[in-house]
Write an enzyme that holds these catalytic residues in place. Sequence first.
Site: not given
Lengths: 135, 350
Positions: B81, B113, B154, B200, B202, B235, B240, B267, B297
């Site tokens: 991307e 991603c 990240t 959130r 996501t 991914h 977390k 990331n 995404s």
Amino acid sequence: MTIPRFWREIPIRYNLMGSKCPLCGTVFFPPKEICKICRRVSIDQMIHEKLSGRGTILTHTTVHEAPTDFESQVPYYLAIIELDEGPSVLGQIADCTNGDLAIGKRVHSVFRRVSEDGVSGTIHYGYKFVLDHSR
Amino acid sequence: MNSGIVSYGAYIPFYRIDPESIGRQWGRNGADVGKALGVKMKSVPAQDEDAATMAVEASRCALKRAGIHPQDIGAIFVGSESHPYAVKPTATIVGEALEATPGLMAADMEFACKAGTAGMQNSMGLVMSKMVKYALAIGTDTAQGAPGNALEYTAAAGAAAFIIGLENTIATINHTVSFTTDTPDFWRRGGMKYPSHGGRFTGQPAYFRHVVSCGKELFSLAGTAPEDYQFAVFHQPNSKFPSKAGKMLGFSQQQLSEGLIVKEIGNTYSAASMIGLASVLDNANPGDRILLVSYGSGAGADGFDITVTPGIETFRKGINKTIREWISNYQLVDYGTYAKNLKKYKMEGE
């Protein structure tokens, strides 16, 4: 740099494509059409020779006052590198500081952005070098 | 006949920035943010690196390891991307740098991603239909986060390249399956420099729904259960999310640990799950089974059920640098250098 010139030089810039005299075995970079040792008998005899990109630093310098396109990179480091196949080449040493460099250190080539034709023009990719021990 | 991985290579830039340095710039406790995300530092590209240069380095590594002639590569897919050009393929630059041109198909892939694993699926189709001998799938990104945005902690840089073929494989891809919906969790509109995200949103409806559903679909297709796998890779936008997704699917932390590289390099977007897979392959033994689920995404997840072949043992002798060695070789930079390298400053005349 004009687009046709960059395009013509892609094999040289991307893959260190040199030339070799089949008569005496001398390797040239950038490639030559005629061997400077064998001269006219080498005409139409020269062959493409892809260089390994591995070599040794012959000498190096630090650039503090750079051309406009390179100002954001100062200080940056240039070196003359004796490639294992014989030719010497001027190149930028990436991912290092001045203290890392020394005559005799081994380097290898990497693929990087070298310059660009402004923010809307083409990007000129090509070879640079990094120290063997660091990358 | 199943297709498989014939070779792989990766590239991680030399520079890193830690969450403390980013937080300090914006008046936040970066250490706490890093701890919450499970990220110790993230990779930062040099000024002269971009998605194309990293793709070339990773691909050259993959070709060299397997001793494949570049002219045998029939297709190149570059998933990213952060393609250097909006119009002009990265794949042609890579093809030329590998000396794989002109007899090949080349295309850039985009799916946030998971564009790199979408390339792997396309590659599988081409080699299994025998349209090409080998296909090269690359995930590469110099990810951007807006200054001060949570993404800055990240969004990192890296690349991984996988050569897919039918013969001399080091790992067989037994099955692949995707789970795709229209879910606007993260996006970047045309002409915008930085991406936006739904906070959130996501999480549950986006990452977890797609990754877990894809994983379950894969179990069903392959007739497997978590205990059948030695390794699982997901991914990894932070530590977390993949840990929680793995737990939801029934995997232990031990199965996840080798492929969880986000803690050390952040990331790397299109490259994230693929570098994780490369790390696992650096350490896997013949017969080991690997589950890989990427996530992009927008949104979708690609799942792969992989079995390591005996070919890995000979192949491993040709590996000159493992993912763990790439990770441990770095230099920390300050926020100013990071911002300059990622062109966050608008210069005079721009």
